[in-house]
Design a protein around this motif. Sequence first.
Motif, PDB file in Angstrom:
ATOM      1  N   TYR A 109       0.845  -1.191   0.000  1.00 54.96           N
ATOM      2  CA  TYR A 109       0.000   0.000   0.000  1.00 54.96           C
ATOM      3  C   TYR A 109       0.881   1.242   0.000  1.00 54.96           C
ATOM      4  O   TYR A 109       1.614   1.496   0.948  1.00 54.96           O
ATOM      5  CB  TYR A 109      -0.879   0.033   1.255  1.00 54.96           C
ATOM      6  CG  TYR A 109      -1.948  -1.022   1.329  1.00 54.96           C
ATOM      7  CD1 TYR A 109      -3.277  -0.711   1.062  1.00 54.96           C
ATOM      8  CD2 TYR A 109      -1.633  -2.324   1.696  1.00 54.96           C
ATOM      9  CE1 TYR A 109      -4.271  -1.672   1.154  1.00 54.96           C
ATOM     10  CE2 TYR A 109      -2.619  -3.299   1.796  1.00 54.96           C
ATOM     11  CZ  TYR A 109      -3.937  -2.967   1.522  1.00 54.96           C
ATOM     12  OH  TYR A 109      -4.925  -3.928   1.620  1.00 54.96           O
ATOM     13  N   ARG A 110       0.792   2.040  -1.051  1.00 55.77           N
ATOM     14  CA  ARG A 110       1.462   3.332  -1.125  1.00 55.77           C
ATOM     15  C   ARG A 110       0.496   4.336  -1.758  1.00 55.77           C
ATOM     16  O   ARG A 110      -0.455   3.956  -2.448  1.00 55.77           O
ATOM     17  CB  ARG A 110       2.717   3.260  -1.997  1.00 55.77           C
ATOM     18  CG  ARG A 110       3.839   2.358  -1.537  1.00 55.77           C
ATOM     19  CD  ARG A 110       5.114   2.758  -2.263  1.00 55.77           C
ATOM     20  NE  ARG A 110       6.107   1.695  -2.397  1.00 55.77           N
ATOM     21  CZ  ARG A 110       7.112   1.505  -1.551  1.00 55.77           C
ATOM     22  NH1 ARG A 110       7.236   2.281  -0.490  1.00 55.77           N
ATOM     23  NH2 ARG A 110       7.996   0.545  -1.762  1.00 55.77           N
ATOM     24  N   ASP A 111       0.789   5.621  -1.538  1.00 60.17           N
ATOM     25  CA  ASP A 111       0.102   6.703  -2.265  1.00 60.17           C
ATOM     26  C   ASP A 111      -1.416   6.592  -2.222  1.00 60.17           C
ATOM     27  O   ASP A 111      -2.102   6.631  -3.240  1.00 60.17           O
ATOM     28  CB  ASP A 111       0.562   6.717  -3.732  1.00 60.17           C
ATOM     29  CG  ASP A 111       2.067   6.897  -3.868  1.00 60.17           C
ATOM     30  OD1 ASP A 111       2.642   7.627  -3.041  1.00 60.17           O
ATOM     31  OD2 ASP A 111       2.659   6.302  -4.778  1.00 60.17           O
ATOM     32  N   ASP A 137       3.375   1.191   7.800  1.00 59.51           N
ATOM     33  CA  ASP A 137       2.383   2.184   8.212  1.00 59.51           C
ATOM     34  C   ASP A 137       1.122   1.533   8.776  1.00 59.51           C
ATOM     35  O   ASP A 137       0.676   0.484   8.297  1.00 59.51           O
ATOM     36  CB  ASP A 137       1.987   3.069   7.028  1.00 59.51           C
ATOM     37  CG  ASP A 137       3.045   4.107   6.693  1.00 59.51           C
ATOM     38  OD1 ASP A 137       3.946   4.349   7.520  1.00 59.51           O
ATOM     39  OD2 ASP A 137       2.967   4.681   5.584  1.00 59.51           O
ATOM     40  N   ARG A 178      -8.086   3.108   4.870  1.00 58.35           N
ATOM     41  CA  ARG A 178      -6.993   4.018   4.555  1.00 58.35           C
ATOM     42  C   ARG A 178      -5.734   3.590   5.299  1.00 58.35           C
ATOM     43  O   ARG A 178      -5.798   2.871   6.303  1.00 58.35           O
ATOM     44  CB  ARG A 178      -7.348   5.463   4.915  1.00 58.35           C
ATOM     45  CG  ARG A 178      -7.571   5.728   6.378  1.00 58.35           C
ATOM     46  CD  ARG A 178      -8.101   7.130   6.612  1.00 58.35           C
ATOM     47  NE  ARG A 178      -8.362   7.410   8.016  1.00 58.35           N
ATOM     48  CZ  ARG A 178      -7.499   7.996   8.836  1.00 58.35           C
ATOM     49  NH1 ARG A 178      -6.309   8.374   8.370  1.00 58.35           N
ATOM     50  NH2 ARG A 178      -7.799   8.209  10.098  1.00 58.35           N
ATOM     51  N   VAL A 179      -4.616   4.047   4.794  1.00 59.56           N
ATOM     52  CA  VAL A 179      -3.319   3.824   5.422  1.00 59.56           C
ATOM     53  C   VAL A 179      -2.834   5.165   5.969  1.00 59.56           C
ATOM     54  O   VAL A 179      -2.961   6.200   5.306  1.00 59.56           O
ATOM     55  CB  VAL A 179      -2.311   3.242   4.414  1.00 59.56           C
ATOM     56  CG1 VAL A 179      -0.912   3.175   5.006  1.00 59.56           C
ATOM     57  CG2 VAL A 179      -2.768   1.854   3.967  1.00 59.56           C
ATOM     58  N   SER A 181      -0.220   7.381   6.380  1.00 59.72           N
ATOM     59  CA  SER A 181       1.106   7.603   5.797  1.00 59.72           C
ATOM     60  C   SER A 181       2.062   8.227   6.802  1.00 59.72           C
ATOM     61  O   SER A 181       1.705   9.147   7.537  1.00 59.72           O
ATOM     62  CB  SER A 181       0.976   8.494   4.563  1.00 59.72           C
ATOM     63  OG  SER A 181       2.223   8.724   3.980  1.00 59.72           O
ATOM     64  N   GLY A 182       3.289   7.699   6.831  1.00 60.98           N
ATOM     65  CA  GLY A 182       4.324   8.252   7.692  1.00 60.98           C
ATOM     66  C   GLY A 182       4.290   7.776   9.125  1.00 60.98           C
ATOM     67  O   GLY A 182       5.079   8.241   9.953  1.00 60.98           O
ATOM     68  N   GLY A 190       8.595   3.901   2.320  1.00 60.59           N
ATOM     69  CA  GLY A 190       7.332   4.179   2.993  1.00 60.59           C
ATOM     70  C   GLY A 190       6.219   3.239   2.577  1.00 60.59           C
ATOM     71  O   GLY A 190       6.335   2.464   1.630  1.00 60.59           O
ATOM     72  N   GLY A 191       5.133   3.326   3.302  1.00 66.50           N
ATOM     73  CA  GLY A 191       3.969   2.516   2.968  1.00 66.50           C
ATOM     74  C   GLY A 191       3.749   1.350   3.917  1.00 66.50           C
ATOM     75  O   GLY A 191       4.355   1.254   4.984  1.00 66.50           O
ATOM     76  N   ARG A 192       2.868   0.472   3.508  1.00 62.29           N
ATOM     77  CA  ARG A 192       2.455  -0.680   4.325  1.00 62.29           C
ATOM     78  C   ARG A 192       2.508  -1.942   3.487  1.00 62.29           C
ATOM     79  O   ARG A 192       2.096  -1.949   2.321  1.00 62.29           O
ATOM     80  CB  ARG A 192       1.023  -0.469   4.829  1.00 62.29           C
ATOM     81  CG  ARG A 192       0.414  -1.671   5.554  1.00 62.29           C
ATOM     82  CD  ARG A 192      -1.011  -1.358   6.000  1.00 62.29           C
ATOM     83  NE  ARG A 192      -1.558  -2.423   6.836  1.00 62.29           N
ATOM     84  CZ  ARG A 192      -2.381  -3.377   6.410  1.00 62.29           C
ATOM     85  NH1 ARG A 192      -2.780  -3.399   5.127  1.00 62.29           N
ATOM     86  NH2 ARG A 192      -2.840  -4.298   7.235  1.00 62.29           N
TER      87      ARG A 192
END
Length: 205
Positions: A109-111, A137, A178-179, A181-182, A190-192
């Motif tokens: 999971y990103r962006d 994340d 949702r994730v 972020s950060g 970054g990400g999950r």
Amino acid sequence: MSPLAQTGFRLLPAALDAEAQIALVAEVLARVEAAPFYRPVTPGGKPMSVEMTNLGPLGWVTDAQGYRYQPTHPMSGRPWPDIPQALLALWADVADSAIPPDACLVNLYRDGARMGLHQDKDEADFAFPVLSVSLGDAAVFRVGGVERRAPTASVRLASGDVCLLAGPARLAHHGIDRVISGSSRLIPGGGRINLTLRRAGPPPA
């Protein structure tokens, strides 16, 4: 949380400590070099927001032909890499001590990526649970019931958390709203990463 989701739904907070998380991410990313992440497309032609790959004898895929498990990466045609021993041990400890998983879906999971409510129902035998490991994340996980219209509840999943869908909750609708972020620096870039262990094929004879 709905009564159905409570029955058979287990959340194991911080099941993996920081050292175990770092080691597991390294093992998973080393295997991803042989089976790169790709962005799958639903049977309706819509690209998913998550990137995906698999580990184990079977891997879950989606494309114009539908949802299914297959033994090879759809882009390279090569077999999926093996499942790390740490995940097999976790499955034996939490999910099923007798029969191992044969599939591990790896979602990145990103962006702003998310996952809509869905059921895990492409497996041969629903008696086997679904075991999910969160890395990186934090995410807002939503779980409901077998019926799509059943009440849902949200649970925050942090890095190292493990959850189990078993019994009546095995076919509960669930997803990632949702994730955050950060919230972690564990994943390079970054990400999950979510690891979902399943027994996709029938049990051994």
